[in-house]
Write a protein that holds these residues in place. Structure first.
Motif, PDB file in Angstrom:
ATOM      1  N   PRO A  57       0.800  -1.229   0.000  1.00  0.00           N
ATOM      2  CA  PRO A  57       0.000   0.000   0.000  1.00  0.00           C
ATOM      3  C   PRO A  57       0.834   1.283   0.000  1.00  0.00           C
ATOM      4  CG  PRO A  57      -0.940  -1.593   1.512  1.00  0.00           C
ATOM      5  CD  PRO A  57       0.374  -2.164   1.063  1.00  0.00           C
ATOM      6  N   TYR A  60       1.999   1.940  -3.530  1.00  0.00           N
ATOM      7  CA  TYR A  60       0.811   2.275  -4.304  1.00  0.00           C
ATOM      8  C   TYR A  60       0.441   3.739  -4.086  1.00  0.00           C
ATOM      9  CZ  TYR A  60      -4.078   2.005  -5.920  1.00  0.00           C
ATOM     10  OH  TYR A  60      -5.265   2.210  -6.569  1.00  0.00           O
ATOM     11  N   TRP A 125      -5.789   1.697   2.769  1.00  0.00           N
ATOM     12  CA  TRP A 125      -6.830   1.262   1.837  1.00  0.00           C
ATOM     13  C   TRP A 125      -7.899   2.336   1.636  1.00  0.00           C
ATOM     14  CZ3 TRP A 125     -11.851   1.370   3.417  1.00  0.00           C
ATOM     15  CH2 TRP A 125     -12.089   1.386   4.797  1.00  0.00           C
ATOM     16  N   PRO A 128      -7.565   5.843  -1.705  1.00  0.00           N
ATOM     17  CA  PRO A 128      -8.057   6.025  -3.079  1.00  0.00           C
ATOM     18  C   PRO A 128      -9.507   6.486  -3.156  1.00  0.00           C
ATOM     19  CG  PRO A 128      -6.719   4.057  -2.946  1.00  0.00           C
ATOM     20  CD  PRO A 128      -6.907   4.538  -1.536  1.00  0.00           C
ATOM     21  N   VAL A 164     -15.174   2.498  -4.662  1.00  0.00           N
ATOM     22  CA  VAL A 164     -13.813   2.092  -4.295  1.00  0.00           C
ATOM     23  C   VAL A 164     -13.694   1.907  -2.783  1.00  0.00           C
ATOM     24  CG1 VAL A 164     -11.412   2.867  -4.226  1.00  0.00           C
ATOM     25  CG2 VAL A 164     -12.734   3.091  -6.337  1.00  0.00           C
ATOM     26  N   ALA A 168     -12.679  -1.657  -1.137  1.00  0.00           N
ATOM     27  CA  ALA A 168     -11.490  -1.749  -0.291  1.00  0.00           C
ATOM     28  C   ALA A 168     -11.842  -2.152   1.137  1.00  0.00           C
ATOM     29  CB  ALA A 168     -10.751  -0.415  -0.300  1.00  0.00           C
ATOM     30  N   LEU A 174      -5.805  -3.194  -3.475  1.00  0.00           N
ATOM     31  CA  LEU A 174      -5.750  -1.902  -4.153  1.00  0.00           C
ATOM     32  C   LEU A 174      -5.277  -2.103  -5.587  1.00  0.00           C
ATOM     33  CD1 LEU A 174      -4.231   0.405  -1.388  1.00  0.00           C
ATOM     34  CD2 LEU A 174      -6.614   0.237  -2.116  1.00  0.00           C
TER      35      LEU A 174
END
Length: 205
Positions: A57, A60, A125, A128, A164, A168, A174
Protein backbone atom coordinates in the motif's frame (compact mmCIF):
# COMPACT_ATOMS: atom_id res chain seq x y z
CA UNK A 1 -11.53 61.90 2.71
CA UNK A 2 -14.51 59.98 3.98
CA UNK A 3 -16.23 60.34 0.61
CA UNK A 4 -13.11 59.09 -1.18
CA UNK A 5 -12.73 56.16 1.22
CA UNK A 6 -16.40 55.29 0.78
CA UNK A 7 -16.10 55.49 -3.00
CA UNK A 8 -13.03 53.24 -2.98
CA UNK A 9 -14.84 50.80 -0.70
CA UNK A 10 -17.86 50.79 -3.02
CA UNK A 11 -15.63 50.15 -6.05
CA UNK A 12 -13.87 47.30 -4.26
CA UNK A 13 -17.24 45.83 -3.33
CA UNK A 14 -18.48 46.04 -6.91
CA UNK A 15 -15.30 44.40 -8.20
CA UNK A 16 -15.61 41.61 -5.63
CA UNK A 17 -19.25 41.07 -6.60
CA UNK A 18 -18.33 40.95 -10.28
CA UNK A 19 -15.54 38.46 -9.55
CA UNK A 20 -17.86 36.21 -7.57
CA UNK A 21 -20.38 36.12 -10.42
CA UNK A 22 -17.85 35.73 -13.26
CA UNK A 23 -16.95 32.35 -14.75
CA UNK A 24 -13.39 31.32 -13.89
CA UNK A 25 -11.34 30.53 -17.01
CA UNK A 26 -7.99 29.77 -15.40
CA UNK A 27 -8.08 26.01 -15.94
CA UNK A 28 -6.64 24.99 -19.30
CA UNK A 29 -8.48 22.05 -20.91
CA UNK A 30 -5.22 20.66 -22.28
CA UNK A 31 -3.60 20.66 -18.83
CA UNK A 32 -6.63 19.01 -17.25
CA UNK A 33 -6.63 16.36 -19.98
CA UNK A 34 -2.91 15.90 -19.36
CA UNK A 35 -3.58 15.14 -15.70
CA UNK A 36 -6.00 12.44 -16.79
CA UNK A 37 -3.30 11.04 -19.08
CA UNK A 38 -0.91 10.96 -16.12
CA UNK A 39 -3.45 8.89 -14.20
CA UNK A 40 -3.90 6.44 -17.06
CA UNK A 41 -0.15 6.03 -17.56
CA UNK A 42 0.37 5.52 -13.82
CA UNK A 43 -2.25 2.77 -13.77
CA UNK A 44 -0.61 1.09 -16.78
CA UNK A 45 2.82 1.33 -15.13
CA UNK A 46 1.54 -0.18 -11.89
CA UNK A 47 -0.11 -2.98 -13.86
CA UNK A 48 3.08 -3.76 -15.80
CA UNK A 49 5.49 -3.42 -12.87
CA UNK A 50 3.48 -4.21 -9.75
CA UNK A 51 6.51 -5.42 -7.80
CA UNK A 52 8.11 -1.98 -8.07
CA UNK A 53 5.11 0.32 -8.04
CA UNK A 54 2.28 -1.46 -6.26
CA UNK A 55 3.72 -4.31 -4.22
CA UNK A 56 2.44 -2.80 -0.96
CA UNK A 57 0.00 0.00 0.00
CA UNK A 58 2.82 2.47 0.73
CA UNK A 59 4.28 2.19 -2.79
CA UNK A 60 0.81 2.27 -4.30
CA UNK A 61 -0.03 5.51 -2.48
CA UNK A 62 3.39 7.05 -3.22
CA UNK A 63 2.84 6.61 -6.96
CA UNK A 64 -0.53 8.32 -6.84
CA UNK A 65 0.71 11.15 -4.67
CA UNK A 66 3.40 11.73 -7.31
CA UNK A 67 0.72 11.77 -10.01
CA UNK A 68 -1.30 14.29 -8.00
CA UNK A 69 1.71 16.58 -7.52
CA UNK A 70 2.65 16.39 -11.21
CA UNK A 71 -0.94 17.04 -12.29
CA UNK A 72 -1.33 20.02 -9.94
CA UNK A 73 1.95 21.48 -11.18
CA UNK A 74 0.90 21.10 -14.82
CA UNK A 75 -2.49 22.73 -14.24
CA UNK A 76 -0.94 25.52 -12.14
CA UNK A 77 1.81 26.41 -14.59
CA UNK A 78 -0.56 26.38 -17.56
CA UNK A 79 -3.11 28.36 -15.60
CA UNK A 80 -0.71 31.19 -14.74
CA UNK A 81 -0.58 32.29 -18.37
CA UNK A 82 -4.33 31.97 -18.87
CA UNK A 83 -5.51 33.82 -15.79
CA UNK A 84 -4.09 37.24 -16.60
CA UNK A 85 -5.05 36.86 -20.25
CA UNK A 86 -8.62 35.77 -19.57
CA UNK A 87 -9.45 37.92 -16.54
CA UNK A 88 -7.21 40.97 -16.83
CA UNK A 89 -7.38 43.27 -13.81
CA UNK A 90 -9.78 40.90 -12.04
CA UNK A 91 -7.28 38.03 -12.15
CA UNK A 92 -6.19 38.29 -8.50
CA UNK A 93 -9.78 38.38 -7.25
CA UNK A 94 -10.76 35.45 -9.43
CA UNK A 95 -7.82 33.40 -8.16
CA UNK A 96 -8.59 34.30 -4.55
CA UNK A 97 -12.25 33.33 -4.91
CA UNK A 98 -11.44 30.02 -6.57
CA UNK A 99 -8.75 29.28 -3.98
CA UNK A 100 -11.23 29.84 -1.14
CA UNK A 101 -13.43 27.17 -2.66
CA UNK A 102 -10.81 24.56 -3.50
CA UNK A 103 -7.78 24.95 -1.26
CA UNK A 104 -9.39 23.95 2.08
CA UNK A 105 -10.52 20.61 0.66
CA UNK A 106 -7.13 20.06 -0.99
CA UNK A 107 -5.28 20.85 2.24
CA UNK A 108 -7.57 18.49 4.15
CA UNK A 109 -6.84 15.72 1.66
CA UNK A 110 -3.09 16.33 1.84
CA UNK A 111 -3.14 16.36 5.63
CA UNK A 112 -5.12 13.14 5.88
CA UNK A 113 -2.78 11.51 3.35
CA UNK A 114 0.33 12.45 5.33
CA UNK A 115 -1.17 11.26 8.62
CA UNK A 116 -2.27 7.90 7.22
CA UNK A 117 0.95 7.39 5.25
CA UNK A 118 2.97 7.83 8.44
CA UNK A 119 0.75 5.42 10.35
CA UNK A 120 0.21 1.69 9.89
CA UNK A 121 0.16 0.81 6.18
CA UNK A 122 -2.96 -1.28 6.74
CA UNK A 123 -4.89 1.99 7.00
CA UNK A 124 -3.99 3.16 3.50
CA UNK A 125 -6.83 1.26 1.84
CA UNK A 126 -9.12 4.21 2.57
CA UNK A 127 -7.13 6.79 0.57
CA UNK A 128 -8.06 6.03 -3.08
CA UNK A 129 -11.78 6.26 -2.42
CA UNK A 130 -11.36 9.21 -0.09
CA UNK A 131 -9.35 11.14 -2.68
CA UNK A 132 -12.11 10.66 -5.23
CA UNK A 133 -14.80 11.84 -2.81
CA UNK A 134 -12.74 14.95 -2.01
CA UNK A 135 -12.27 15.69 -5.73
CA UNK A 136 -16.03 15.40 -6.09
CA UNK A 137 -16.56 17.91 -3.28
CA UNK A 138 -14.20 20.35 -4.99
CA UNK A 139 -16.31 20.01 -8.13
CA UNK A 140 -19.59 20.55 -6.25
CA UNK A 141 -18.30 23.62 -4.40
CA UNK A 142 -17.00 25.12 -7.65
CA UNK A 143 -20.33 25.20 -9.47
CA UNK A 144 -20.62 28.96 -8.95
CA UNK A 145 -17.33 29.68 -10.75
CA UNK A 146 -17.08 26.82 -13.26
CA UNK A 147 -19.49 25.55 -15.94
CA UNK A 148 -22.60 23.97 -14.45
CA UNK A 149 -21.85 20.77 -16.37
CA UNK A 150 -18.98 20.17 -13.92
CA UNK A 151 -21.63 18.59 -11.73
CA UNK A 152 -21.49 15.45 -13.93
CA UNK A 153 -17.80 14.60 -13.49
CA UNK A 154 -18.16 15.62 -9.83
CA UNK A 155 -20.97 13.08 -9.51
CA UNK A 156 -18.79 10.53 -11.33
CA UNK A 157 -15.96 11.03 -8.85
CA UNK A 158 -18.36 10.81 -5.92
CA UNK A 159 -19.92 7.56 -7.12
CA UNK A 160 -16.53 6.04 -7.98
CA UNK A 161 -15.16 7.06 -4.60
CA UNK A 162 -17.96 5.33 -2.75
CA UNK A 163 -17.58 2.19 -4.87
CA UNK A 164 -13.81 2.09 -4.30
CA UNK A 165 -14.27 2.65 -0.55
CA UNK A 166 -16.80 -0.17 -0.41
CA UNK A 167 -14.58 -2.58 -2.34
CA UNK A 168 -11.49 -1.75 -0.29
CA UNK A 169 -13.39 -2.03 2.99
CA UNK A 170 -14.40 -5.56 2.00
CA UNK A 171 -10.77 -6.55 1.59
CA UNK A 172 -10.34 -6.06 -2.15
CA UNK A 173 -6.68 -5.41 -3.02
CA UNK A 174 -5.75 -1.90 -4.15
CA UNK A 175 -5.88 -2.12 -7.93
CA UNK A 176 -4.20 0.49 -10.15
CA UNK A 177 -7.49 0.85 -11.99
CA UNK A 178 -9.33 1.88 -8.83
CA UNK A 179 -7.55 5.16 -9.49
CA UNK A 180 -6.77 4.96 -13.20
CA UNK A 181 -10.32 4.58 -14.48
CA UNK A 182 -12.03 7.24 -12.30
CA UNK A 183 -9.32 9.85 -12.80
CA UNK A 184 -8.55 9.35 -16.48
CA UNK A 185 -12.23 9.42 -17.45
CA UNK A 186 -13.15 12.10 -14.92
CA UNK A 187 -10.40 14.49 -16.00
CA UNK A 188 -11.17 13.85 -19.66
CA UNK A 189 -14.79 14.82 -19.02
CA UNK A 190 -13.74 17.99 -17.19
CA UNK A 191 -11.39 18.89 -20.06
CA UNK A 192 -14.19 18.50 -22.62
CA UNK A 193 -16.52 20.67 -20.54
CA UNK A 194 -13.88 23.39 -20.12
CA UNK A 195 -13.04 23.29 -23.82
CA UNK A 196 -16.67 23.71 -24.87
CA UNK A 197 -17.14 26.52 -22.35
CA UNK A 198 -14.02 28.28 -23.68
CA UNK A 199 -15.35 28.02 -27.23
CA UNK A 200 -18.65 29.59 -26.17
CA UNK A 201 -16.78 32.32 -24.29
CA UNK A 202 -14.59 33.11 -27.30
CA UNK A 203 -17.64 33.17 -29.54
CA UNK A 204 -19.23 35.76 -27.28
CA UNK A 205 -22.05 33.62 -25.89
Amino acid sequence: MRDIDQALSDIAGIRAQLASSTRFHGFAPVAVAGSGAFAFLAAVAQTLWPERLASDPSRYVAVWVSVAVASAALIFVEGLARISRMHGTMASMMVAGTARQMVPIGVAGAGITVILYNSVSANLWILPGLWQVLIALIGFTSLTSLPKAIIWPAGWYFACGLVVLDLASRGAPLSPWMMGIPFSLGQAAVAVILHRDAERHNAGF
